[in-house]
Design an enzyme around this catalytic site. Structure first.
Site, PDB file in Angstrom:
ATOM      1  CE  LYS A 136      -3.615   2.559   2.407  1.00 50.97           C
ATOM      2  NZ  LYS A 136      -4.609   2.417   3.446  1.00 50.97           N
TER       3      LYS A 136
ATOM      4  NE  ARG B  15      -5.801   9.593   3.330  1.00 48.02           N
ATOM      5  CZ  ARG B  15      -4.453   9.774   3.379  1.00 48.02           C
ATOM      6  NH1 ARG B  15      -4.029  11.091   2.947  1.00 48.02           N
ATOM      7  NH2 ARG B  15      -3.826   8.712   3.003  1.00 48.02           N
TER       8      ARG B  15
ATOM      9  CE  LYS C 146      -3.582   7.805   6.671  1.00 44.16           C
ATOM     10  NZ  LYS C 146      -4.676   6.991   6.644  1.00 44.16           N
TER      11      LYS C 146
ATOM     12  CD  GLU D  29       5.791  -4.043   3.565  1.00 45.10           C
ATOM     13  OE1 GLU D  29       5.174  -4.788   4.132  1.00 45.10           O
ATOM     14  OE2 GLU D  29       6.125  -2.957   4.025  1.00 45.10           O
TER      15      GLU D  29
ATOM     16  CE  LYS E  27      -6.223   1.759  -0.401  1.00 43.82           C
ATOM     17  NZ  LYS E  27      -6.531   2.056   0.744  1.00 43.82           N
TER      18      LYS E  27
ATOM     19  CB  SER F 100     -11.311   7.253  -3.342  1.00 43.33           C
ATOM     20  OG  SER F 100     -10.296   7.738  -2.988  1.00 43.33           O
TER      21      SER F 100
ATOM     22  CE1 TYR G 266     -15.126   3.371  -2.796  1.00 42.73           C
ATOM     23  CE2 TYR G 266     -13.109   3.674  -4.013  1.00 42.73           C
ATOM     24  CZ  TYR G 266     -13.808   3.360  -2.893  1.00 42.73           C
ATOM     25  OH  TYR G 266     -13.010   3.430  -1.689  1.00 42.73           O
TER      26      TYR G 266
HETATM   27  C1  PBG Z   1      -7.138   3.433   5.559  1.00 41.85           C
HETATM   28  C2  PBG Z   1      -7.611   3.415   4.171  1.00 41.85           C
HETATM   29  C3  PBG Z   1      -7.543   4.332   3.166  1.00 41.85           C
HETATM   30  C4  PBG Z   1      -8.131   3.714   1.694  1.00 41.85           C
HETATM   31  C5  PBG Z   1      -8.621   2.352   2.279  1.00 41.85           C
HETATM   32  N1  PBG Z   1      -8.304   2.036   3.688  1.00 41.85           N
HETATM   33  C6  PBG Z   1      -6.778   5.458   2.937  1.00 41.85           C
HETATM   34  C7  PBG Z   1      -5.650   5.893   3.635  1.00 41.85           C
HETATM   35  O1  PBG Z   1      -4.759   5.026   3.854  1.00 41.85           O
HETATM   36  O2  PBG Z   1      -5.418   6.857   3.943  1.00 41.85           O
HETATM   37  C8  PBG Z   1      -8.225   4.280   0.512  1.00 41.85           C
HETATM   38  C9  PBG Z   1      -9.345   3.660  -0.264  1.00 41.85           C
HETATM   39  C10 PBG Z   1      -9.507   4.877  -1.334  1.00 41.85           C
HETATM   40  O3  PBG Z   1      -8.897   5.728  -1.600  1.00 41.85           O
HETATM   41  O4  PBG Z   1     -10.452   4.267  -2.219  1.00 41.85           O
HETATM   42  N2  PBG Z   1      -6.776   2.621   6.276  1.00 41.85           N
END
Ligand code: PBG
Length: 335
Positions: free
Chosen positions: A204, A214, A227, A243, A258, A284, A323
């Site tokens: 990720k 968010r 992050k 990982e 991701k 997203s 989505y």
């Molecule tokens: C957080 C989490 C995130 C997403 C899924 N779980 C965002 C982040 O790490 O800040 C993102 C999913 C998306 O953007 O559709 N644990």
């Protein structure tokens, strides 16, 4: 001379012949996309019976528990195998430790019990991370201003166990703490939950493409800093393989990369190297880019939605969190 010379050359060879008509194209297709490949992420919210639209994700909504049954029913009717639940927690329930994450009566656990009793065959994927519950928006707990790895693991393991007890069958840790798959697997085994699957967000990345998510969860305003001390650097892909190797070793059943489209190379490397069930999250920001262009009539939805998903199959994915799941399933049904 090149690697394909032995396969002949023009004019004996004309690759257009196999593209000449629909039946030939279908016969020679190297990959297929089906409804069985789709996972639909759903945002749930507290409070009374209505839905709120997510401004930065046109067409996506936050649904209350009352609406959730109808909403998830769309996936069931279309034959989508699983949904992924993301709770938008009220600000008054957030604190520094993310304690609401371990409350067995919290939104995601209540939703899981409701869904499991209504649709026992629908796969339920639960997010394991603290950001929906912390007032600072980080995925773990803070100590001296830093996200503390090992202390976060303790909370994440509890969070995982209560979600599994509520009916979540696959836990998807998205927190990127070191050792979390092992910590979750041990905690689940101790609780007698040996058949719960772990779909690890193994690679990720610290990505700008999560912005609209968010907003959907209301964690963007809350997030202090970024992050990058736990999510991966977009410059790296060898590290993604490490990982994945660690997560498989610790007991992950499936792995995820991701975001999706900007990281197709990583998906391909993971699948080629390990040959395990590999998933992508079309996040997203990817959704909003495509959907925004469709809404502006710059892109044709009849072409780009399935094309964007087929890319993941070509790269080696078993399935995709998207989505667009409902729209894609409807299109696949129409043929
Ligand atoms: C957080 C989490 C995130 C997403 C899924 N779980 C965002 C982040 O790490 O800040 C993102 C999913 C998306 O953007 O559709 N644990």
């Amino acid at each position: 001379m090149n690697q394909f010379s032995s396969l002949g050359s023009y004019p004996a060879v004309r690759l257009r012949r196999n593209r000449a008509d629909d039946w030939t194209r279908r016969l020679v297709a190297e990959n297929t996309l089906s409804t069985d490949d789709l996972i639909w992420p759903i945002f749930i919210k507290e409070g009374p019976g209505h839905r709120e639209s997510v401004q930065s994700m046109p067409g996506q909504v936050r649904v209350s528990l009352k609406e959730l049954i109808d909403h998830a029913g769309r996936a069931v009717d279309l034959g989508i195998p699983a949904i992924a639940l993301f709770p938008a927690t009220s600000p008054e329930r957030k604190d520094g430790e993310g304690s609401e994450a371990t409350n067995p009566e919290n939104l995601i656990c209540t939703a899981a019990r409701l869904l499991k009793s209504t649709y026992p065959k629908l796969g339920l994927i639960g997010d394991v991370a603290l950001d929906p519950y912390t007032d600072h928006g980080h995925d773990g707990v803070l100590r001296n201003g830093l996200v503390a790895n090992d202390e976060s693991l303790v909370v994440l393991a509890q969070q995982a166990v209560i979600q599994a007890q509520a009916g979540i069958d696959t836990l998807a840790p998205s927190d990127m703490m070191d050792g979390r798959i092992g910590a979750l697997r041990t905690a689940l085994d101790l609780a007698g939950l040996t058949d719960i699957r772990l779909m690890s967000y193994a690679a990720k990345y610290a990505s700008g493409f999560y912005g609209p998510f968010r907003d959907a969860l209301g964690s963007s305003g809350a997030l202090k800093g970024d992050k990058r001390t736990y999510q991966m650097d977009p410059a790296n892909s060898d590290e993604a393989l490490r990982e994945v190797a660690l997560d498989l070793h610790e007991g992950a059943d499936m792995v995820m990369v991701k975001p999706g489209m900007p990281y197709l190379d990583v998906i391909h490397r993971v699948k080629t190297r390990f040959g395990v069930p590999t998933f992508a999250y079309q996040v997203s920001g990817e959704y909003s880019m495509i959907k925004g262009a469709i809404d502006n009539r710059w892109l044709d939805p009849d072409k780009v939605i399935l094309e964007s998903l087929m890319a993941f199959k070509r790269a080696g994915c078993s399935g995709i969190l998207t989505y667009f799941a409902i729209e894609a399933a409807e299109r696949l049904k129409r043929g």
